[in-house]
Scaffold this motif. Structure first.
Motif, PDB file in Angstrom:
ATOM      1  N   UNK A 191      43.147 -17.557   6.095  1.00  0.00           N
ATOM      2  CA  UNK A 191      44.417 -16.944   5.696  1.00  0.00           C
ATOM      3  C   UNK A 191      44.114 -15.819   4.710  1.00  0.00           C
ATOM      4  N   UNK A 192      44.635 -14.638   5.004  1.00  0.00           N
ATOM      5  CA  UNK A 192      44.432 -13.485   4.123  1.00  0.00           C
ATOM      6  C   UNK A 192      45.615 -13.358   3.171  1.00  0.00           C
ATOM      7  N   UNK A 193      45.353 -13.450   1.883  1.00  0.00           N
ATOM      8  CA  UNK A 193      46.400 -13.384   0.867  1.00  0.00           C
ATOM      9  C   UNK A 193      46.756 -11.931   0.579  1.00  0.00           C
ATOM     10  N   UNK A 194      48.075 -11.650   0.453  1.00  0.00           N
ATOM     11  CA  UNK A 194      48.560 -10.307   0.172  1.00  0.00           C
ATOM     12  C   UNK A 194      49.511 -10.343  -1.015  1.00  0.00           C
ATOM     13  N   UNK A 195      49.679  -9.200  -1.658  1.00  0.00           N
ATOM     14  CA  UNK A 195      50.458  -9.118  -2.891  1.00  0.00           C
ATOM     15  C   UNK A 195      51.435  -7.945  -2.846  1.00  0.00           C
ATOM     16  N   UNK A 196      52.655  -8.202  -3.304  1.00  0.00           N
ATOM     17  CA  UNK A 196      53.640  -7.134  -3.371  1.00  0.00           C
ATOM     18  C   UNK A 196      54.881  -7.575  -4.104  1.00  0.00           C
ATOM     19  N   UNK A 197      55.893  -6.705  -4.109  1.00  0.00           N
ATOM     20  CA  UNK A 197      57.159  -6.965  -4.774  1.00  0.00           C
ATOM     21  C   UNK A 197      58.285  -6.290  -4.001  1.00  0.00           C
ATOM     22  N   UNK A 198      59.526  -6.679  -4.304  1.00  0.00           N
ATOM     23  CA  UNK A 198      60.679  -6.009  -3.708  1.00  0.00           C
ATOM     24  C   UNK A 198      60.619  -4.512  -3.973  1.00  0.00           C
ATOM     25  N   UNK A 199      60.169  -4.138  -5.174  1.00  0.00           N
ATOM     26  CA  UNK A 199      60.128  -2.726  -5.564  1.00  0.00           C
ATOM     27  C   UNK A 199      59.005  -1.941  -4.899  1.00  0.00           C
ATOM     28  N   UNK A 200      58.103  -2.606  -4.211  1.00  0.00           N
ATOM     29  CA  UNK A 200      56.930  -1.933  -3.650  1.00  0.00           C
ATOM     30  C   UNK A 200      56.735  -2.189  -2.165  1.00  0.00           C
ATOM     31  N   UNK A 201      57.270  -3.282  -1.634  1.00  0.00           N
ATOM     32  CA  UNK A 201      56.720  -3.823  -0.407  1.00  0.00           C
ATOM     33  C   UNK A 201      55.365  -4.413  -0.778  1.00  0.00           C
ATOM     34  N   UNK A 202      54.455  -4.477   0.162  1.00  0.00           N
ATOM     35  CA  UNK A 202      53.118  -4.977  -0.146  1.00  0.00           C
ATOM     36  C   UNK A 202      52.246  -3.817  -0.596  1.00  0.00           C
ATOM     37  N   UNK A 203      51.504  -4.029  -1.684  1.00  0.00           N
ATOM     38  CA  UNK A 203      50.691  -2.932  -2.229  1.00  0.00           C
ATOM     39  C   UNK A 203      49.218  -3.305  -2.353  1.00  0.00           C
ATOM     40  N   UNK A 204      48.876  -4.566  -2.122  1.00  0.00           N
ATOM     41  CA  UNK A 204      47.483  -5.004  -2.234  1.00  0.00           C
ATOM     42  C   UNK A 204      47.284  -6.220  -1.346  1.00  0.00           C
ATOM     43  N   UNK A 205      46.030  -6.515  -1.058  1.00  0.00           N
ATOM     44  CA  UNK A 205      45.777  -7.700  -0.251  1.00  0.00           C
ATOM     45  C   UNK A 205      44.376  -7.748   0.310  1.00  0.00           C
ATOM     46  N   UNK A 233      36.672 -11.044   2.080  1.00  0.00           N
ATOM     47  CA  UNK A 233      37.423 -12.081   1.376  1.00  0.00           C
ATOM     48  C   UNK A 233      36.641 -12.585   0.172  1.00  0.00           C
ATOM     49  N   UNK A 234      37.365 -12.741  -0.946  1.00  0.00           N
ATOM     50  CA  UNK A 234      36.782 -13.382  -2.121  1.00  0.00           C
ATOM     51  C   UNK A 234      37.660 -14.546  -2.508  1.00  0.00           C
ATOM     52  N   UNK A 235      37.079 -15.713  -2.804  1.00  0.00           N
ATOM     53  CA  UNK A 235      37.882 -16.877  -3.177  1.00  0.00           C
ATOM     54  C   UNK A 235      38.819 -16.562  -4.335  1.00  0.00           C
ATOM     55  N   UNK A 236      40.097 -16.930  -4.176  1.00  0.00           N
ATOM     56  CA  UNK A 236      41.146 -16.781  -5.197  1.00  0.00           C
ATOM     57  C   UNK A 236      41.561 -15.333  -5.450  1.00  0.00           C
ATOM     58  N   UNK A 237      41.019 -14.385  -4.692  1.00  0.00           N
ATOM     59  CA  UNK A 237      41.387 -12.988  -4.906  1.00  0.00           C
ATOM     60  C   UNK A 237      42.628 -12.627  -4.108  1.00  0.00           C
ATOM     61  N   UNK A 238      43.471 -11.748  -4.680  1.00  0.00           N
ATOM     62  CA  UNK A 238      44.596 -11.224  -3.930  1.00  0.00           C
ATOM     63  C   UNK A 238      44.261  -9.861  -3.336  1.00  0.00           C
ATOM     64  N   UNK A 239      42.962  -9.558  -3.253  1.00  0.00           N
ATOM     65  CA  UNK A 239      42.509  -8.409  -2.490  1.00  0.00           C
ATOM     66  C   UNK A 239      42.420  -7.117  -3.269  1.00  0.00           C
ATOM     67  N   UNK A 286      34.419  -5.569 -10.511  1.00  0.00           N
ATOM     68  CA  UNK A 286      33.783  -4.263 -10.364  1.00  0.00           C
ATOM     69  C   UNK A 286      33.938  -3.689  -8.964  1.00  0.00           C
ATOM     70  N   UNK A 287      34.176  -4.537  -7.968  1.00  0.00           N
ATOM     71  CA  UNK A 287      34.356  -4.077  -6.588  1.00  0.00           C
ATOM     72  C   UNK A 287      35.822  -3.770  -6.258  1.00  0.00           C
ATOM     73  N   UNK A 288      36.715  -3.951  -7.228  1.00  0.00           N
ATOM     74  CA  UNK A 288      38.113  -3.634  -7.021  1.00  0.00           C
ATOM     75  C   UNK A 288      38.975  -4.790  -6.576  1.00  0.00           C
ATOM     76  N   UNK A 289      38.418  -6.007  -6.472  1.00  0.00           N
ATOM     77  CA  UNK A 289      39.216  -7.170  -6.081  1.00  0.00           C
ATOM     78  C   UNK A 289      40.088  -7.621  -7.248  1.00  0.00           C
ATOM     79  N   UNK A 290      41.353  -7.875  -6.949  1.00  0.00           N
ATOM     80  CA  UNK A 290      42.325  -8.284  -7.947  1.00  0.00           C
ATOM     81  C   UNK A 290      42.467  -9.797  -7.961  1.00  0.00           C
ATOM     82  N   UNK A 291      42.661 -10.351  -9.157  1.00  0.00           N
ATOM     83  CA  UNK A 291      42.826 -11.792  -9.316  1.00  0.00           C
ATOM     84  C   UNK A 291      44.086 -12.042 -10.143  1.00  0.00           C
TER      85      UNK A 291
END
Length: 541
Positions: A327-341, A352-358, A428-433
Motif C-alpha cells: 500500500x502506497x501512503x499519500x498525503x494531502x488536504x482539502x486546501x491542496x488535494x494530494x501534494x505528497x506521497x 518506499x520507506x517504512x512509515x514515510x508519507x513519501x 536527506x533523500x526528501x522522504x517526509x515523515x
C-alpha cells in the motif's frame, strides 16, 4: 510522455486558460463510447454511464437548472451518494459555469443549513432519502431561499422537480454549449473543519485540475486499462477530487459503490469487478486485515493507495504479503488535494520507506520548517510541514472564502510557505515523515472533524454546561472523537445520559462525528485567558 515537471506545466497550460471549460475537460472531449462511471449497488448490480450519456444527460439537466435561474458563478449544492446521478448533476452544474457545494450525506440538518446559508446556494440537488433533512424545522426555515431537485421518479414535494424531469424536458440541452469560465474561476466550494469557529469554505479553481491530474497519473498511476476504485465519499475532498474529478479529467472509468462500508462487500467488489487500482483510507485496510484470511484468486490488484490519515507500517507489510502489492501512503488536504506521497508511477517513484508519507508530488515542493522560524529545518529534524509556494506550480489554494484572517495564518508573512498545520521531519533523500497535527483537528477513519462542530452540538443538550472535544488514538480508526463534559448543577452523570449526548451529536451535527468516549468532569483545563487546553486532554491530564 514528458518528464513530470514538464507534464505539470503542460497541464497548467491547458487548464489555467481563459477558455477553460470544466464540462469540456471532464466529459465532452472524451470518447463517447467509453465508460465514465460504473455504479455498483449493495447487491453487486452494476449500472454503467458512458461519456456520451453523461454529456447528453448533463446538457439536459443544465438546461433545466438554467431555467431555474442558475448561471455562471452561482452555487448549487449536492446532497447525494456516489453514482451516476451525482456525476450527471455535477457535470450539469459545471456545464453552466456554476459552482458545486458538496454536502456529506451523514450531515444532520444543522450542518447542512450552515453550509447552505454561508454559500447562498440557489438550488440543492439531493437523493430522495436525503430530502427530509431539508424540511422546515429548527435549522431549516420554512421560506428557505433554495429550490430542491430530487433524484427519484417523482417530485418529493409539491412545486419541486427531479433530475429525470429536467433531463426529459422537450428540447432540453439542445445546442447548449459548455461555459468557459477560465482557470481562476471556482468550480467547487468545499467546506473543511477547523479547530474554532464554523467550517471554512475552500474555493477550488479550475486550474487545480493540473494538481488533480498529477496525482491521478503519478500518485495513483491509473491507466486506461485499469478498473479504478476510490472508496472515499465524494462529500469530502479525497473522494471528490480523486474519486470522481480526476478519473473524468483523464477520460478513465471510475467505480462508485453506492453502499456503506463493509469489509466483506469491499472484497466482493474487488473480486466481482476485477479492480486493479484501489484507493482507500487506512481504516479500510485495517478492517480488511481483520476480515481477510486468504485472498480469492480472482482479486489481482496492481496498485494499492492510502490517504486521509497516517498509514501503519504493519499494514504495508500485510498488504504486500496478502495482495502481493504494498500500500502506497499519500498525503494531502482539502486546501491542496494530494501534494505528497509514495508515488505509484515509475517516473515519479522514489522508493518506499517504512512509515514515510513519501516525497512531493510533481508540481509540489514539500519541506519541513523550523518549529518557530520560517526557515528549512535540517534533514531529520522535527518541524512544521509546509509547501514552498514559489516552487510549486500546481499549488492553487490562496485563501478561505469566508475567513481571510484564518487564511492568512496558513501562510508565512511573505506568503512563500503554505503551512499545513502538520508536523514531521524530512530525510536527506526528501522522504517526509508525519508526526502529528499542529492543531486540534481530529482525523478519524479518514474524516477530518473540527472540535467546534461537535462541541456546538453537545452544548445544545440542556444538561451540558461546558464541553471540550479532542481526539484519542485508536487502533482501527486512527483516532476517535472524545469529549469531556461538565454538567449543569444538579444533573447526575450516567451511562444513559452519555448515550443521549451521542445521539444529540448525530442529530445536530453528523452521524460519523459522535464522541465514542464521553467523560463527565467537574471542570475543564483552561489557560488564564479561558481558552480550553485540548493538548492536556489528549495527554490525559
Amino acid at each position: 510522455m514528458a518528464d513530470p515537471a514538464q507534464q505539470v506545466r503542460d497541464w497548467l497550460a491547458e487548464y489555467d486558460t481563459p477558455d477553460a471549460s470544466v464540462a469540456h475537460l471532464l466529459c465532452d472531449r472524451h470518447d463517447g463510447a467509453g465508460v465514465a462511471v460504473t455504479e455498483v449497488g449493495a447487491d453487486l448490480s452494476a449500472r454503467h454511464l458512458t461519456y456520451a450519456e453523461l454529456a447528453r444527460r448533463s446538457r439536459a439537466v443544465a438546461a433545466g437548472l438554467a431555467r431555474m435561474g442558475v448561471g455562471p458563478g452561482d452555487h448549487v449544492a449536492t446532497l447525494m451518494g456516489k453514482g451516476c446521478d451525482l456525476a450527471v448533476a455535477v457535470l450539469a452544474i459545471w456545464r453552466l459555469g456554476a459552482v458545486q457545494v458538496p454536502l456529506f450525506t451523514a450531515f444532520a440538518p444543522s450542518a447542512i443549513a450552515l453550509r447552505l446559508g454561508d454559500s447562498a446556494a440557489r438550488v440543492v440537488v439531493c437523493d430522495d432519502d436525503q430530502r427530509p433533512k431539508l424540511d422546515a424545522g429548527p435549522d431549516i426555515a420554512a421560506d428557505a431561499p433554495w429550490r430542491v431537485v430530487t433524484t427519484g421518479p417523482a417530485p418529493a414535494r409539491p412545486g419541486e422537480t427531479t433530475l429525470t424531469a429536467l433531463a426529459e424536458a422537450e428540447g432540453a440541452g439542445e445546442g447548449e454549449e459548455a461555459a468557459a469560465v477560465g482557470g481562476g474561476a471556482p468550480f467547487i466550494l468545499l467546506y473543511t473543519s477547523g479547530t474554532t469557529g464554523p467550517p471554512k469554505g475552500v474555493q477550488v479553481p479550475v486550474r487545480a485540475l493540473a494538481a488533480f491530474h498529477s496525482y491521478h497519473h503519478y500518485g495513483l498511476d491509473v491507466t486506461g486499462g485499469d478498473v479504478f476504485w476510490n472508496a472515499a465519499d465524494p462529500g469530502w475532498a479525497y473522494g471528490l477530487y480523486h474519486g470522481l474529478v480526476g478519473p473524468l479529467l483523464a477520460g478513465h472509468a471510475t467505480l462508485q459503490l453506492r453502499a456503506g462500508f463493509d469489509p466483506e462487500l469491499t472484497l466482493d467488489v474487488l473480486e466481482t469487478f476485477g479492480v486493479t487500482n484501489f484507493a482507500a483510507a487506512p481504516t479500510v485496510y485495517r478492517s480488511l486485515r481483520s476480515t481477510l484470511k486468504t485472498l480469492p484468486p480472482e482479486i489481482a490488484v496492481r496498485r494499492l493507495s492510502s490517504a486521509g490519515e497516517p498509514l501503519n507500517p504493519d499494514v504495508v507489510d500485510w498488504a504486500r504479503d496478502v495482495f502481493g502489492v504494498a500500500v502506497h501512503d499519500h498525503y494531502g488536504q482539502t486546501e491542496l488535494g494530494m501534494c505528497a506521497g509514495n508515488h505509484n508511477h515509475p517516473d515519479a517513484a522514489a522508493g518506499l520507506k517504512p512509515a514515510s508519507m513519501g516525497t512531493g508530488l510533481p508540481g509540489f515542493e514539500v519541506r519541513v520548517l523550523e518549529p518557530l522560524e520560517d526557515t528549512e529545518a535540517p534533514a531529520g529534524a522535527f518541524g512544521r510541514v509546509a509547501v514552498d509556494v514559489a516552487a510549486s506550480p500546481a499549488m492553487w489554494f490562496t485563501g478561505y472564502r469566508n475567513d481571510p484572517a484564518v487564511a492568512a495564518g496558513r501562510f508565512s508573512p511573505d506568503r512563500r510557505w503554505y503551512l499545513t498545520g502538520d508536523t514531521g521531519s524530512r530525510d536527506a533523500q526528501g522522504h517526509l515523515f508525519f508526526s502529528s497535527r499542529d492543531d486540534d483537528v481530529i482525523v478519524t477513519a479518514g474524516y477530518r472533524i473540527g472540535p467546534f462542530d461537535v462541541e456546538s452540538a453537545l452544548l445544545q443538550h440542556p444538561a451540558v454546561a461546558e464541553t471540550a472535544v479532542y481526539g484519542v488514538p485508536d487502533e482501527l480508526r486512527g483516532q476517535i472523537v472524545a469529549a469531556n463534559v461538565v454538567l449543569h448543577e444538579g444533573v447526575a452523570a450516567s451511562e444513559e445520559l452519555a448515550e443521549e449526548l451521542k445521539k444529540t451529536v448525530k442529530a445536530r451535527f453528523a452521524a460519523h462525528a459522535y464522541p465514542r468516549r464521553i467523560t463527565f468532569v467537574a471542570r475543564l483545563p483552561k489557560t488564564p485567558s479561558g481558552k480550553i487546553q485540548r493538548v492536556r486532554l489528549r495527554r490525559g491530564r
